[in-house]
Design an enzyme around this catalytic site. Sequence first.
Site, PDB file in Angstrom:
ATOM      1  N   ASP A  13       7.917   3.976 -59.229  1.00 44.25           N
ATOM      2  CA  ASP A  13       7.206   3.347 -59.846  1.00 44.25           C
ATOM      3  C   ASP A  13       5.788   3.754 -59.777  1.00 44.25           C
ATOM      4  O   ASP A  13       5.429   4.294 -59.036  1.00 44.25           O
ATOM      5  CB  ASP A  13       7.141   1.836 -59.576  1.00 44.25           C
ATOM      6  CG  ASP A  13       6.528   1.525 -60.113  1.00 44.25           C
ATOM      7  OD1 ASP A  13       6.445   1.342 -61.605  1.00 44.25           O
ATOM      8  OD2 ASP A  13       5.648  -0.387 -60.533  1.00 44.25           O
ATOM      9  N   SER A  14       4.513   3.517 -60.864  1.00 37.96           N
ATOM     10  CA  SER A  14       3.354   3.471 -60.950  1.00 37.96           C
ATOM     11  C   SER A  14       2.690   2.467 -59.612  1.00 37.96           C
ATOM     12  O   SER A  14       1.155   2.941 -59.335  1.00 37.96           O
ATOM     13  CB  SER A  14       2.707   3.157 -62.039  1.00 37.96           C
ATOM     14  OG  SER A  14       2.997   1.337 -62.291  1.00 37.96           O
ATOM     15  N   CYS A  76       9.752   2.454 -63.417  1.00 35.00           N
ATOM     16  CA  CYS A  76       7.962   2.347 -64.217  1.00 35.00           C
ATOM     17  C   CYS A  76       8.460   2.104 -65.560  1.00 35.00           C
ATOM     18  O   CYS A  76       8.625   3.480 -66.031  1.00 35.00           O
ATOM     19  CB  CYS A  76       7.401   3.107 -63.917  1.00 35.00           C
ATOM     20  SG  CYS A  76       5.483   3.143 -64.830  1.00 35.00           S
TER      21      CYS A  76
HETATM   22  N1  DGL Z   1       5.244   0.071 -63.579  1.00 37.99           N
HETATM   23  C1  DGL Z   1       4.369  -0.320 -65.050  1.00 37.99           C
HETATM   24  C2  DGL Z   1       5.250  -0.621 -65.770  1.00 37.99           C
HETATM   25  O1  DGL Z   1       6.263  -0.417 -65.774  1.00 37.99           O
HETATM   26  C3  DGL Z   1       3.436  -1.230 -64.508  1.00 37.99           C
HETATM   27  C4  DGL Z   1       2.159  -1.515 -63.943  1.00 37.99           C
HETATM   28  C5  DGL Z   1       0.998  -0.109 -64.300  1.00 37.99           C
HETATM   29  O2  DGL Z   1       0.819  -1.150 -65.947  1.00 37.99           O
HETATM   30  O3  DGL Z   1       1.293   1.031 -63.538  1.00 37.99           O
HETATM   31  O4  DGL Z   1       5.248  -0.174 -67.247  1.00 37.99           O
END
Ligand code: DGL
Length: 268
Positions: A13-14, A76
């Site tokens: 994930d980010s 993500c």
């Molecule tokens: N993990 C991102 C998503 O699911 C949310 C947080 C971000 O903007 O990096 O879209």
Amino acid sequence: MSPFTDQAIGVFDSGIGGLTVVRALMERLPFENIIYFGDTARVPYGIKSVETINRYALQITEFLLRKNVKLLIVACNTMAAVAYQAIRDLSPVPVLEVIGAGAAEAAAKTVNRTIGVIGTPATINSNAYARAIHRLDRDIRIFSQSCPLFVPLVEEGWLDHEATRLTAAEYLKPVLAEDIDTLVLGCTHYPLLKPLLADIVGPGVRLIDSAEAMAEQTADLIAAKKLENASGDPAQYLYCISDVPYRFQTIGERFLGRTLSCVETVRL
Ligand code: DGL
């Protein structure tokens, strides 16, 4: 190489929001080892350009492949929306992503074939959910809304705060006006807002949690490809992050729903 006796599932994930997916995986597949990567140094991705999101996604994919994972999960929504094809092209192991899982669940559950989708600006602008749902049923009507303020509100812990309630009511006004019966929570952070969102949308709208849908799909794939962890050892979890941000432990544990240990800071 992986430190585990049996190959792990790589989840990324980010930032730390993807721990909602890890939590769902732990519940659904309690014997599977998991290595998580969260790009806490560079989050948020949802407001970045397609080119940057792609570059970061491929760096993370390479990192997890070096850990010898047996399967990759793009937790993500933003990376799944923008970089899924590039990740797949790079990966020799199967790649699952949240958008396909959430789209399939939404298409299966809608009765009036009218679905709302909420997510970050990058996810909504990519139209990835609408394309994924339309691949399953062309006649479903889809209404999308980006909700850029939700990520910081959730990270602040304002899960049941008046400011969040007002923001959510404002964001959801246009999609609710379209008579949706299903709303896809198209962002890692949104499952934490489920009780508040359920209040706003009312009993006539079903919320689709992509994290839970993702765990179901993973279980199906692991069974179909006979990738189960057969070691009999208790599952091991390793959390790799690119920075230790302010309040990491508190926020991480809120997403994961349990104590967060075995955290390593890594440089890509
Ligand atoms: N993990 C991102 C998503 O699911 C949310 C947080 C971000 O903007 O990096 O879209």
